[in-house]
Enzyme design. Sequence first.
Site, mmCIF file in Angstrom:
data_model
loop_
_atom_site.group_PDB
_atom_site.id
_atom_site.type_symbol
_atom_site.label_atom_id
_atom_site.label_comp_id
_atom_site.label_asym_id
_atom_site.label_seq_id
_atom_site.Cartn_x
_atom_site.Cartn_y
_atom_site.Cartn_z
ATOM 1 N N ASP A 368 33.896 31.295 13.470
ATOM 2 C CA ASP A 368 34.444 32.543 12.921
ATOM 3 C C ASP A 368 33.533 33.724 13.269
ATOM 4 O O ASP A 368 32.340 33.551 13.525
ATOM 5 C CB ASP A 368 34.560 32.451 11.395
ATOM 6 C CG ASP A 368 33.218 32.134 10.742
ATOM 7 O OD1 ASP A 368 32.448 31.352 11.341
ATOM 8 O OD2 ASP A 368 32.925 32.683 9.667
ATOM 9 N N GLU A 369 34.112 34.892 13.263
ATOM 10 C CA GLU A 369 33.364 36.153 13.352
ATOM 11 C C GLU A 369 32.288 36.153 14.446
ATOM 12 O O GLU A 369 31.179 36.632 14.231
ATOM 13 C CB GLU A 369 32.739 36.482 11.995
ATOM 14 C CG GLU A 369 33.792 36.751 10.944
ATOM 15 C CD GLU A 369 33.223 36.925 9.543
ATOM 16 O OE1 GLU A 369 33.669 37.865 8.860
ATOM 17 O OE2 GLU A 369 32.352 36.136 9.134
HETATM 18 C C1 ACM Z 1 34.981 33.403 7.095
HETATM 19 O O1 ACM Z 1 35.284 33.812 5.951
HETATM 20 N N1 ACM Z 1 34.221 34.138 7.886
HETATM 21 C C2 ACM Z 1 35.464 32.131 7.580
#
Ligand code: ACM
Length: 563
Positions: A368-369
């Site tokens: 993620d991110e």
């Molecule tokens: C997330 O909340 N960055 C998975």
Amino acid sequence: MRRHHSTTPRTTRTIRATRITRTTRPTRPIRPIRPFRLSRLTRALGALLLVAATGALTMGAAPAEPRRAAIPLDQVIPAPVSVESGGTPYRITSGTHIRVDDTPEVRQVGTYLAEILRPSTGYRLPLTTQGDGGIRLRLAKGPYGAEGYRLDSGAKGVTITAQEPAGLFHGVQTLRQLLPAAVEKKSVQPGPWLVAGGTIQDRPRYAYRGAMLDVARHFFTVEQVKRYIDQLALYKINKLHLHLSDDQGWRIAIDSWPRLATYGGSTQVGGGPGGYYTKDEYREIVRYAASRHLEVVPEIDMPGHTNAALASYAELNCDGVAPPLYTGTKVGFSSLCVNKEITYDFVDDVIREVAALTPGRYLHIGGDEAHSTSPEDYAAFMDRVQPVVARYGKTVIGWHQLTGANPAKGALAQYWGLDSTSEAEKAQVARAARNGTRLILSPADRVYLDMKYTKDTPLGLAWAGHVEVQRSYDWNPGSYLPDVPESAVLGVEAPLWTETLSTSAHLETMAFPRLPGAAELGWSPAATHDWDTYKVRLAAQAPRWDALGIAYYRSPQVPWPAA
Ligand code: ACM
């Protein structure tokens, strides 16, 4: 406005609840016997008689006990598949046995049940493999699946039948919720201990019913994690996802890269001392979770969210310079160096060691991110890392950004978007789902347990909005994402991120009362979904949380009993 409330239309419930009438005899006060001015012998005899009398009384009516109706069978969370109420309640007494099949797995469930019941009832409740009546835990072939069970309660006893020990364990959670909240206390409480008469047949809607705990932003000890595991088990959650690494901390010992834990684990958000699990401590968490029929899903978040690793080993950085440890709460600024070979040595070592410690099927690789990794590098990285997970015998889980790369065959994607997530991003996830990537649903504006309930919630974050209890409960995982077939949904998970949370009371205040709702979304048939009846069942859990010492938010949406 960011969002609107959608109400799920009410469908016919399969639950048939009939009112339970109390069939035990009314109580009568007893005059205390005072061993006043008696010889020692008479006193001993008197005491013996008193014990005998008490024993006899607990078999019948129970003077000095409050009048109490049994809890109706349909008051359980998660709502069971079907309930048929009726008949005489079963009463647990000093003479009750816990009758188990003679196998270690069934004995373990029996022992777990006894450990809940003994302190509060004060009864011996011996485990036995013989006799009849009492509380019986039995394995048998039947329509129960891997986790389902049947509970039959009547005058002679309560029998829980399942095909697998996990089903018996979940049946025990149902039995527990059918007993008065005082059963959860650690000192002897007055009965009566009645279980309403009737039959419950139950099995989960989804195989994956998870909760995630972020032990990276703030570190939580083994004891704190066990406490959370016990709370998850009460609601039949079967996966504990541990977010073990992030910018602020690396929380698991890796022998081949020891500074990850000793240096990368040495702080946390706000600059506290942090911490990490030794391999034995992690094994203890896995063992304890398994004893509660939860599978641990370890997450090593990559290629972003990696500052703690980059700070620990300069050679993992593209420029060869280690950044300082980080104790803030920004995201998206760190990345493993995708073009360096040593990165893949590191990934291989970490995945090999974490996989070896983890008996469960899954290994979560984050993803993620990754805002500091180009989309091309991200895809190249995931193309190399996913086969490593497979090589060490595990199934990949990634946050849903993985669907923007090439999810490996069999990989799972964990969706954490919002109502306001772009249609293009939702369509990307839906495309992957139609191509065989199964989904775990964790919509942040529904089941991120760290979101503030309202603007006045002192803890938590609000980037996904405020998430009150009804909003958290009122959605249908099966039809949540457009163009995703219901069969692509493997389950539901409620993550708890800990940028603002550092104690068990903090965790509980954010998890309760939303966690039971997420658990119900994962377990109960869509036909049982109904906020108006759910909120009454939820309110009835509060005395249980009080008895267990669980902190919770008294949402004005829930009709709590008077405190
Ligand atoms: C997330 O909340 N960055 C998975």
